[in-house]
Design an enzyme around this catalytic site. Structure first.
Site, short mmCIF file in Angstrom:
data_model
loop_
_atom_site.label_atom_id
_atom_site.label_comp_id
_atom_site.label_asym_id
_atom_site.label_seq_id
_atom_site.Cartn_x
_atom_site.Cartn_y
_atom_site.Cartn_z
N GLN A 234 0.83 -1.21 0.00
CA GLN A 234 0.00 0.00 0.00
C GLN A 234 0.86 1.26 0.00
O GLN A 234 1.62 1.49 0.94
CB GLN A 234 -0.88 0.00 1.26
N GLU B 31 -4.63 8.57 18.22
CA GLU B 31 -5.07 9.96 18.46
C GLU B 31 -6.08 10.36 17.38
O GLU B 31 -7.12 10.95 17.67
CB GLU B 31 -3.87 10.93 18.44
N SER C 158 1.06 6.59 2.58
CA SER C 158 1.80 7.59 3.37
C SER C 158 3.02 8.14 2.63
O SER C 158 3.67 7.43 1.87
CB SER C 158 2.28 6.97 4.68
N SER D 35 4.77 -1.15 4.03
CA SER D 35 4.95 -2.53 4.50
C SER D 35 5.08 -3.47 3.31
O SER D 35 4.28 -3.37 2.36
CB SER D 35 3.76 -2.98 5.34
N GLU E 263 -9.81 -1.36 6.14
CA GLU E 263 -8.52 -1.60 6.79
C GLU E 263 -8.69 -1.56 8.31
O GLU E 263 -8.04 -2.30 9.03
CB GLU E 263 -7.52 -0.51 6.34
C1 LIG Z 1 4.22 -0.60 11.25
C2 LIG Z 1 3.65 0.41 10.30
C3 LIG Z 1 3.21 -0.02 9.07
C4 LIG Z 1 2.72 0.90 8.14
N1 LIG Z 1 2.37 0.47 6.90
C5 LIG Z 1 1.99 1.36 5.96
C6 LIG Z 1 1.74 0.94 4.63
O1 LIG Z 1 1.87 -0.24 4.28
N2 LIG Z 1 1.39 1.88 3.72
C7 LIG Z 1 1.23 3.19 4.05
O2 LIG Z 1 0.87 3.98 3.18
N3 LIG Z 1 1.48 3.63 5.31
C8 LIG Z 1 1.86 2.75 6.25
N4 LIG Z 1 2.14 3.19 7.54
C9 LIG Z 1 2.07 4.61 7.84
C10 LIG Z 1 0.95 5.00 8.79
O3 LIG Z 1 -0.29 4.95 8.14
C11 LIG Z 1 1.29 6.41 9.31
O4 LIG Z 1 2.48 6.28 10.08
C12 LIG Z 1 0.19 6.98 10.14
O5 LIG Z 1 -0.93 7.28 9.36
C13 LIG Z 1 0.66 8.26 10.88
O6 LIG Z 1 1.24 9.16 10.01
P1 LIG Z 1 2.68 9.81 10.30
O7 LIG Z 1 3.63 8.69 10.62
O8 LIG Z 1 3.01 10.70 9.17
O9 LIG Z 1 2.52 10.64 11.63
P2 LIG Z 1 1.89 12.10 11.76
O10 LIG Z 1 0.61 12.17 11.00
O11 LIG Z 1 2.93 13.11 11.44
O12 LIG Z 1 1.56 12.16 13.31
C14 LIG Z 1 2.56 12.43 14.30
C15 LIG Z 1 1.86 12.47 15.66
O13 LIG Z 1 0.89 13.53 15.68
C16 LIG Z 1 -0.38 13.01 16.01
N5 LIG Z 1 -1.42 13.70 15.24
C17 LIG Z 1 -1.41 13.95 13.91
N6 LIG Z 1 -2.53 14.61 13.55
C18 LIG Z 1 -3.28 14.73 14.67
C19 LIG Z 1 -4.54 15.31 14.94
N7 LIG Z 1 -5.29 15.87 13.98
N8 LIG Z 1 -5.00 15.27 16.23
C20 LIG Z 1 -4.26 14.70 17.22
N9 LIG Z 1 -3.04 14.14 17.01
C21 LIG Z 1 -2.56 14.16 15.76
C22 LIG Z 1 -0.34 11.54 15.63
O14 LIG Z 1 -1.27 10.78 16.39
C23 LIG Z 1 1.10 11.17 15.97
O15 LIG Z 1 1.23 10.90 17.34
C24 LIG Z 1 2.63 2.28 8.49
C25 LIG Z 1 3.08 2.71 9.75
C26 LIG Z 1 3.58 1.79 10.64
C27 LIG Z 1 4.06 2.28 11.97
#
Ligand SMILES: Cc1cc2nc3c(=O)[nH]c(=O)nc-3n(C[C@H](O)[C@H](O)[C@H](O)COP(=O)(O)OP(=O)(O)OC[C@H]3O[C@@H](n4cnc5c(N)ncnc54)[C@H](O)[C@@H]3O)c2cc1C
Length: 386
Positions: free
Chosen positions: A122, A373, A125, A157, A240
Site C-alpha cells: 500500500q 489519536e 503515506s 509494509s 482496513e
Molecule cells: C508498522 C507500520 C506499518 C505501516 N504500513 C503502511 C503501509 O503499508 N502503507 C502506508 O501507506 N502507510 C503505512 N504506515 C504509515 C501509517 O499509516 C502512518 O504512520 C500513520 O498514518 C501516521 O502518520 P505519520 O507517521 O506521518 O505521523 P503524523 O501524522 O505526522 O503524526 C505524528 C503524531 O501527531 C499526532 N497527530 C497527527 N494529527 C493529529 C490530529 N489531527 N489530532 C491529534 N493528534 C494528531 C499523531 O497521532 C502522531 O502521534 C505504516 C506505519 C507503521 C508504523
C-alpha cells in the site's frame, strides 16, 4: 434455505486440521512472524478448496459466504493456528477493484490475488503526509498514453517483496486537495522504482521507503475516475480498520500469552508471584470479549449496508491497545533480561526473542493504519459533532 452454521464450523475445523501443513501451523502457534512463504502456501491451499476469498462475492471468485460464516471462518482458522489471509490483496485492494474497477481490471488483477501470485503493498503515506493523507504530493501526469509518476512513499509494509503497489497520486493541483487524488495500480518491477529498507526496533524487515522517478504506468491501471481516488481511499481505509480477522487473532494472542505465563509460573516454581500478570490477563480477556461483540455488531451493519459510524475506529483502537497490553504481559513473563540481551545485539538467538519482537512490533499498532489519536478525533467528531 437456512444455513447449518454448526455443520459449517465442523467442516472448517476438519479442513483446517488436515489441510494446513504442520510446519506452517507451528510458526503461527509459536507467535512467530508469518512470512510471504507461509502466507502464499496457505492462500494456494485455500484457493484450491474454493475458499481463497471468504469476503468476496461469488461472481468475483469469492465464497459468497454471509457475514456469520466469515466470522466463523476467521475464528476457526485462528483457533487451529492457521495463518491469517494476506490483507493487502484480499482485504484492501481486492474489494476496491470489485467495487470500482472495470471488467478488464477485474479480469487482470483479481485471479492473481486469489491464487496468491500477486503480493500487494500500500503506497499511501508520504514524508509529511500520514494523518493528513490528503496533503500527499506524489504526482502522476498523463504523457503519451501513460501515467508518469514522480515522488516518494514511506512506511510501505512489504514493498521489498511485493509485485504490485496500489498508490494514491496527485493528478491535479487545482481542485480541493481531496479531489485531485487518483488511485493507481503499479507493478513493482517498473523501471524508475527504488525500494529502500527502514530498520525497525523489532529487528524484522517489514517497512520501506519507495521512490518513483519518471515511472511509466499504463493509463488503464487507474481505478475509478481520474481525481476521485479519495472515494476509493476512504472505502479502503474503512475496511482496513475493520478486518474480520482482527479480533480472532487477538484471541489467539491472548491464548498464547496465557500459556507463556503458565509456563513461566511453572518454571519459577513459586519463587516469583504471578498474581499481577494473571489479573492483567483477565482484564485483557474481558476486553477481547468486548471487542468480539463490537465486531459482530459492525459486521452485521456492514452486511445490511447500515452506516458504520465510529465502529471501525473504536475496534481498531481497542485491538491495538489490547495487543500492546498482551505483549507487555508476555515481556514481563519472559523477563527483562531477555529483552536486554535481545537489544544488545544478540538478536534472534536469544530464547524468547519472538515475544520480545512481538512486544516491539505491537508498539506500532497504535500508529499503523491511522494513529489512535486520530481515531479518537473520529470518535469525538461522530459522537459530539465536534
Ligand atoms: C508498522 C507500520 C506499518 C505501516 N504500513 C503502511 C503501509 O503499508 N502503507 C502506508 O501507506 N502507510 C503505512 N504506515 C504509515 C501509517 O499509516 C502512518 O504512520 C500513520 O498514518 C501516521 O502518520 P505519520 O507517521 O506521518 O505521523 P503524523 O501524522 O505526522 O503524526 C505524528 C503524531 O501527531 C499526532 N497527530 C497527527 N494529527 C493529529 C490530529 N489531527 N489530532 C491529534 N493528534 C494528531 C499523531 O497521532 C502522531 O502521534 C505504516 C506505519 C507503521 C508504523
Amino acid at each position: 434455505m437456512s444455513i447449518d452454521y454448526a455443520g459449517f464450523r465442523r467442516e472448517l475445523e476438519s479442513f483446517a486440521r488436515s489441510a494446513c501443513p504442520p510446519e506452517i501451523r507451528a510458526v503461527v502457534a509459536a507467535g512467530q512472524k508469518i512470512t510471504k512463504r507461509e502466507y502464499q502456501a496457505w492462500q494456494q491451499i485455500l484457493n484450491a478448496q474454493g475458499w481463497g476469498a471468504p469476503s468476496w462475492p461469488r461472481e468475483a471468485g469469492g465464497t459468497g459466504w454471509d457475514i456469520r460464516q466469515r466470522l466463523i471462518f476467521e475464528e476457526v482458522m485462528a483457533e487451529n493456528d492457521c495463518p491469517p489471509l494476506y490483507h493487502h490483496g484480499l482485504g484492501h485492494i481486492g474489494p476496491v477493484i470489485i467495487r470500482f474497477g472495470t471488467p478488464d481490471q477485474k479480469a487482470r488483477f483479481l485471479p492473481r490475488i486469489l491464487d496468491g501470485s500477486d503480493w500487494w503493498c500500500q503506497g499511501y503515506s508520504e514524508p509529511g503526509s500520514g494523518s493528513d493523507l490528503a496533503s500527499l504530493s506524489t504526482s502522476a501526469r498523463l504523457e503519451g498514453g501513460a501515467w508518469v509518476v514522480n515522488g516518494q512513499k514511506i512506511w510501505t509494509s512489504h514493498a521489498h517483496e511485493a509485485s504490485m503497489i496500489y498508490m494514491l497520486v496527485r493528478t491535479s493541483k487545482e481542485a480541493k486537495k481531496q479531489e485531485g487524488i487518483s488511485l493507481l495500480l503499479v507493478p513493482m518491477d517498473t523501471p524508475g522504482i527504488t525500494v529502500r529498507p527502514i530498520k525497525t526496533i523489532d529487528g524484522w524487515h517489514h517497512l520501506n521507503e519507495v521512490f518513483f522517478d519518471d515511472v511509466r504506468v499504463r493509463a488503464d491501471n487507474l481505478i475509478g475516475e481520474v481525481g476521485k481516488g479519495w472515494t476509493c481511499a476512504k472505502f479502503l481505509l474503512e475496511r482496513e480498520r475493520l478486518p474480520p480477522a482482527n479480533v480472532a487473532r487477538l484471541e489467539l494472542m491472548r491464548r498464547q500469552v496465557t500459556q507463556l505465563v503458565e509456563e513461566a509460573a511453572q518454571a519459577a516454581a513459586g519463587q516469583r508471584d504471578f498474581g499481577g500478570l494473571h489479573h492483567k490477563l483477565l482484564l485483557c480477556e474481558a476486553d477481547v470479549k468486548g471487542a468480539r461483540v463490537m465486531m459482530a455488531q459492525a459486521t452485521d451493519d456492514l452486511i445490511h449496508q447500515r452506516p458504520l459510524g465510529v465502529q471501525p475506529s473504536a475496534i481498531k483502537m481497542t485491538c491495538a491497545d489490547v495487543a500492546q497490553r498482551l505483549t507487555t504481559i508476555a515481556l514481563d513473563a519472559v523477563g527483562p533480561d531477555a529483552a536486554h540481551r535481545f537489544l544488545a545485539d544478540a538478536g534472534e538467538d536469544v530464547p524468547d526473542a519472538t515475544w520480545i519482537q512481538n512486544y516491539m512490533f505491537t508498539r506500532a499498532r497504535t500508529i499503523a493504519g491511522g494513529t489512535s489519536e486520530v481515531q479518537r478525533n473520529v470518535v469525538a467528531n461522530e459522537l459530539l459533532g465536534a
